[in-house]
Design a protein around this motif. Structure first.
Motif, PDB file in Angstrom:
ATOM      1  N   UNK A 180     -39.559  47.923 -15.864  1.00 16.60           N
ATOM      2  CA  UNK A 180     -38.388  47.271 -15.319  1.00 16.60           C
ATOM      3  C   UNK A 180     -38.830  48.551 -14.160  1.00 16.60           C
ATOM      4  N   UNK A 181     -39.676  49.131 -14.415  1.00 14.50           N
ATOM      5  CA  UNK A 181     -39.903  50.160 -12.752  1.00 14.50           C
ATOM      6  C   UNK A 181     -40.895  49.167 -12.170  1.00 14.50           C
ATOM      7  N   UNK A 182     -42.072  48.546 -12.579  1.00 11.31           N
ATOM      8  CA  UNK A 182     -42.780  47.465 -12.207  1.00 11.31           C
ATOM      9  C   UNK A 182     -42.647  45.971 -12.208  1.00 11.31           C
ATOM     10  N   UNK A 183     -43.511  45.004 -11.697  1.00 10.67           N
ATOM     11  CA  UNK A 183     -43.621  43.602 -11.380  1.00 10.67           C
ATOM     12  C   UNK A 183     -44.754  43.169 -11.604  1.00 10.67           C
ATOM     13  N   UNK A 184     -45.553  42.155 -12.114  1.00  6.56           N
ATOM     14  CA  UNK A 184     -46.052  41.480 -11.883  1.00  6.56           C
ATOM     15  C   UNK A 184     -46.283  41.050 -10.331  1.00  6.56           C
ATOM     16  N   UNK A 185     -47.526  40.351  -9.645  1.00  3.04           N
ATOM     17  CA  UNK A 185     -47.493  39.596  -8.451  1.00  3.04           C
ATOM     18  C   UNK A 185     -46.861  38.233  -8.784  1.00  3.04           C
ATOM     19  N   UNK A 186     -46.653  37.941  -9.571  1.00  8.80           N
ATOM     20  CA  UNK A 186     -45.746  36.544  -9.982  1.00  8.80           C
ATOM     21  C   UNK A 186     -44.209  37.278 -10.612  1.00  8.80           C
ATOM     22  N   UNK A 187     -43.665  38.525 -10.230  1.00  9.22           N
ATOM     23  CA  UNK A 187     -41.773  38.342  -9.955  1.00  9.22           C
ATOM     24  C   UNK A 187     -41.903  38.002 -11.274  1.00  9.22           C
ATOM     25  N   UNK A 188     -43.093  38.361 -12.746  1.00  9.36           N
ATOM     26  CA  UNK A 188     -42.012  38.871 -13.783  1.00  9.36           C
ATOM     27  C   UNK A 188     -42.371  40.521 -14.016  1.00  9.36           C
ATOM     28  N   UNK A 189     -40.952  40.770 -14.044  1.00  6.77           N
ATOM     29  CA  UNK A 189     -40.493  42.327 -14.482  1.00  6.77           C
ATOM     30  C   UNK A 189     -41.323  42.881 -15.878  1.00  6.77           C
ATOM     31  N   UNK A 190     -41.905  43.756 -15.326  1.00  6.91           N
ATOM     32  CA  UNK A 190     -42.666  44.536 -16.270  1.00  6.91           C
ATOM     33  C   UNK A 190     -41.772  45.264 -17.358  1.00  6.91           C
ATOM     34  N   UNK A 248     -52.535  51.888  -2.039  1.00  4.29           N
ATOM     35  CA  UNK A 248     -50.273  50.969  -2.060  1.00  4.29           C
ATOM     36  C   UNK A 248     -50.239  50.790  -0.619  1.00  4.29           C
ATOM     37  N   UNK A 249     -49.765  49.549  -0.603  1.00 12.04           N
ATOM     38  CA  UNK A 249     -49.630  48.914   0.548  1.00 12.04           C
ATOM     39  C   UNK A 249     -48.372  48.182   0.608  1.00 12.04           C
ATOM     40  N   UNK A 250     -47.546  48.175   1.994  1.00  9.98           N
ATOM     41  CA  UNK A 250     -46.497  47.440   1.822  1.00  9.98           C
ATOM     42  C   UNK A 250     -46.812  45.609   1.497  1.00  9.98           C
ATOM     43  N   UNK A 251     -46.040  45.344   0.525  1.00 12.79           N
ATOM     44  CA  UNK A 251     -45.848  44.104   0.541  1.00 12.79           C
ATOM     45  C   UNK A 251     -45.461  42.881   1.680  1.00 12.79           C
ATOM     46  N   UNK A 252     -46.712  41.828   1.350  1.00 12.05           N
ATOM     47  CA  UNK A 252     -46.645  40.457   2.575  1.00 12.05           C
ATOM     48  C   UNK A 252     -44.724  40.237   3.254  1.00 12.05           C
ATOM     49  N   UNK A 253     -44.365  40.000   2.445  1.00 11.94           N
ATOM     50  CA  UNK A 253     -42.759  39.737   2.571  1.00 11.94           C
ATOM     51  C   UNK A 253     -42.234  40.551   2.790  1.00 11.94           C
ATOM     52  N   UNK A 254     -42.501  41.719   2.950  1.00 13.43           N
ATOM     53  CA  UNK A 254     -41.474  43.331   3.219  1.00 13.43           C
ATOM     54  C   UNK A 254     -40.303  43.279   3.150  1.00 13.43           C
ATOM     55  N   UNK A 255     -40.451  43.247   0.557  1.00 16.25           N
ATOM     56  CA  UNK A 255     -39.107  43.145   0.195  1.00 16.25           C
ATOM     57  C   UNK A 255     -38.753  44.788  -0.150  1.00 16.25           C
ATOM     58  N   UNK A 256     -38.277  44.758   0.106  1.00 16.42           N
ATOM     59  CA  UNK A 256     -36.891  46.078   0.168  1.00 16.42           C
ATOM     60  C   UNK A 256     -36.675  46.808  -0.521  1.00 16.42           C
ATOM     61  N   UNK A 257     -37.078  47.979  -1.187  1.00 14.66           N
ATOM     62  CA  UNK A 257     -37.441  48.584  -1.907  1.00 14.66           C
ATOM     63  C   UNK A 257     -38.565  48.344  -2.904  1.00 14.66           C
ATOM     64  N   UNK A 258     -39.448  48.028  -2.665  1.00 15.88           N
ATOM     65  CA  UNK A 258     -40.533  47.448  -3.093  1.00 15.88           C
ATOM     66  C   UNK A 258     -41.959  47.944  -3.219  1.00 15.88           C
ATOM     67  N   UNK A 259     -43.122  48.012  -3.887  1.00 16.30           N
ATOM     68  CA  UNK A 259     -44.156  48.151  -3.158  1.00 16.30           C
ATOM     69  C   UNK A 259     -44.777  48.002  -3.724  1.00 16.30           C
ATOM     70  N   UNK A 260     -46.379  47.372  -2.995  1.00 17.26           N
ATOM     71  CA  UNK A 260     -47.709  46.938  -3.645  1.00 17.26           C
ATOM     72  C   UNK A 260     -48.780  48.223  -4.515  1.00 17.26           C
ATOM     73  N   UNK A 292     -40.321  51.136  -4.723  1.00 14.37           N
ATOM     74  CA  UNK A 292     -40.898  52.169  -4.443  1.00 14.37           C
ATOM     75  C   UNK A 292     -40.031  53.974  -5.193  1.00 14.37           C
ATOM     76  N   UNK A 293     -38.845  53.656  -5.619  1.00 10.00           N
ATOM     77  CA  UNK A 293     -38.349  55.203  -6.494  1.00 10.00           C
ATOM     78  C   UNK A 293     -39.370  55.867  -7.246  1.00 10.00           C
ATOM     79  N   UNK A 294     -39.213  54.495  -7.660  1.00 10.93           N
ATOM     80  CA  UNK A 294     -39.918  55.001  -8.810  1.00 10.93           C
ATOM     81  C   UNK A 294     -41.074  56.002  -9.181  1.00 10.93           C
ATOM     82  N   UNK A 295     -42.034  55.185  -8.286  1.00 10.51           N
ATOM     83  CA  UNK A 295     -43.419  55.228  -7.842  1.00 10.51           C
ATOM     84  C   UNK A 295     -43.611  56.532  -7.148  1.00 10.51           C
ATOM     85  N   UNK A 296     -42.439  56.557  -6.403  1.00  8.81           N
ATOM     86  CA  UNK A 296     -42.221  58.293  -5.952  1.00  8.81           C
ATOM     87  C   UNK A 296     -42.408  59.345  -7.099  1.00  8.81           C
TER      88      UNK A 296
END
Length: 85
Positions: free
Chosen positions: A17-27, A38-50, A76-80
């Protein structure tokens, strides 16, 4: 939220639940990895990072290094939290 900086080689353990695939399938299971970048998502999805990284069982390729094995998006919070455990 400010960009999160995690040094390459940092080991992180993420819960389901803290991560998802690039196809947006929740882990659905926990995942452990060593961060490559670690870098930003292309769409700039708030609260998530690649996050790109290697599984803990990844071994160096004799033909030459590969840049990463895994590419996931992480809260982002879970990664931190995972990087600072």
């Amino acid at each position: 939220m400010a960009e999160i900086v995690i040094p390459a080689g940092t080991r992180v353990s993420l819960a389901a639940g803290e991560w998802a695939t690039h196809a947006e399938q929740l882990g659905a299971t926990p995942i452990d990895l060593r961060v490559v970048e670690v870098d930003a998502l292309p769409a700039g999805v708030p609260g998530w990072t690649r996050v790109r990284g290697h599984g803990l069982d990844c071994r160096p390729d004799p033909v030459g290094p590969h840049p990463w094995c895994l590419e996931i998006v992480v809260r982002v919070e879970a990664l931190y939290d995972a990087a600072n455990r």
